[in-house]
Design a protein around this motif. Sequence first.
Motif, mmCIF file in Angstrom:
data_model
loop_
_atom_site.group_PDB
_atom_site.id
_atom_site.type_symbol
_atom_site.label_atom_id
_atom_site.label_comp_id
_atom_site.label_asym_id
_atom_site.label_seq_id
_atom_site.Cartn_x
_atom_site.Cartn_y
_atom_site.Cartn_z
ATOM 1 N N ARG A 17 4.721 -11.942 -7.730
ATOM 2 C CA ARG A 17 4.245 -10.639 -8.204
ATOM 3 C C ARG A 17 4.251 -9.624 -7.070
ATOM 4 N N LEU A 18 4.350 -8.373 -7.460
ATOM 5 C CA LEU A 18 4.213 -7.256 -6.525
ATOM 6 C C LEU A 18 3.031 -6.430 -6.994
ATOM 7 N N GLU A 19 2.017 -6.341 -6.164
ATOM 8 C CA GLU A 19 0.824 -5.555 -6.447
ATOM 9 C C GLU A 19 0.937 -4.263 -5.637
ATOM 10 N N VAL A 20 1.140 -3.144 -6.317
ATOM 11 C CA VAL A 20 1.276 -1.844 -5.654
ATOM 12 C C VAL A 20 -0.094 -1.172 -5.714
ATOM 13 N N VAL A 21 -0.645 -0.874 -4.543
ATOM 14 C CA VAL A 21 -2.029 -0.433 -4.453
ATOM 15 C C VAL A 21 -2.115 0.932 -3.789
ATOM 16 N N MET A 22 -2.926 1.803 -4.394
ATOM 17 C CA MET A 22 -3.207 3.113 -3.809
ATOM 18 C C MET A 22 -4.711 3.319 -3.807
ATOM 19 N N ALA A 23 -5.248 3.718 -2.667
ATOM 20 C CA ALA A 23 -6.673 4.017 -2.567
ATOM 21 C C ALA A 23 -6.908 5.479 -2.927
ATOM 22 N N VAL B 39 5.579 -6.416 -11.649
ATOM 23 C CA VAL B 39 5.064 -5.308 -10.827
ATOM 24 C C VAL B 39 3.784 -4.782 -11.470
ATOM 25 N N HIS B 40 2.702 -4.759 -10.704
ATOM 26 C CA HIS B 40 1.401 -4.324 -11.200
ATOM 27 C C HIS B 40 0.877 -3.171 -10.346
ATOM 28 N N LEU B 41 0.252 -2.187 -10.985
ATOM 29 C CA LEU B 41 -0.265 -1.004 -10.291
ATOM 30 C C LEU B 41 -1.787 -1.051 -10.224
ATOM 31 N N HIS B 42 -2.326 -0.621 -9.091
ATOM 32 C CA HIS B 42 -3.773 -0.590 -8.901
ATOM 33 C C HIS B 42 -4.154 0.675 -8.136
ATOM 34 N N ALA B 43 -5.078 1.446 -8.671
ATOM 35 C CA ALA B 43 -5.674 2.582 -7.969
ATOM 36 C C ALA B 43 -7.135 2.220 -7.755
ATOM 37 N N GLY C 191 0.834 -1.191 0.000
ATOM 38 C CA GLY C 191 0.000 0.000 0.000
ATOM 39 C C GLY C 191 0.871 1.243 0.000
ATOM 40 N N VAL C 192 0.569 2.167 -0.894
ATOM 41 C CA VAL C 192 1.337 3.408 -0.988
ATOM 42 C C VAL C 192 0.393 4.609 -1.015
ATOM 43 N N ASP C 193 0.926 5.771 -0.628
ATOM 44 C CA ASP C 193 0.147 7.007 -0.693
ATOM 45 C C ASP C 193 0.986 8.199 -1.139
ATOM 46 N N VAL D 34 0.682 9.139 -9.132
ATOM 47 C CA VAL D 34 1.515 8.931 -7.941
ATOM 48 C C VAL D 34 2.102 7.522 -7.957
ATOM 49 N N LEU D 35 1.281 6.529 -8.298
ATOM 50 C CA LEU D 35 1.770 5.152 -8.385
ATOM 51 C C LEU D 35 2.929 5.039 -9.375
#
Length: 149
Positions: A38-44, A87-91, A14-16, A70-71
């Motif tokens: 895998r690395l799932e990088v998640v931002m809410a 590496v996968h990005l998710h907002a 989780g990142v912000d 930002v991600l």
Amino acid sequence: MQPSRTVSPPIVCGVDGSEESRRALHEAARLAEALGTRLEVVMAWQHSTSMYDAYYPEPGRGPKAVAYGVLEELVRGEFGDARPEWVHLHAELGHAGGVLVEAAKDAAMLVVGSRGLSGLASPFLGSVSLYCATQAPCPVLVVRPEGRP
């Protein structure tokens, strides 16, 4: 033989945009690479509550687009321009704690920083990291600031 990144449970981070989330991303990337997963990088993100944004929205700069920006910046800071295929990005729309716990439902581990962008300085956990540590269905790594015991 390296394990398949498509079968192994992912590491979710989780990142912000805060410095602590950058450190969390660094640790999550090291873990995912070492485990061959895998690395799932998640931002809410949430809809803006500003009346100004409702009347004068910046074209193409809604909250989801800002979150993806930002991600991408965080991941570029960690990996450079050559982002690894694992590496996968998710907002995702929602409250950060809930979004991260949901994203971690099938994860090997959830990695978060101990404090985010709230602006409140405290030696204790932030509300999101505390929520994740108590509610996530997997192990949670809470990354502390550098130089802190």
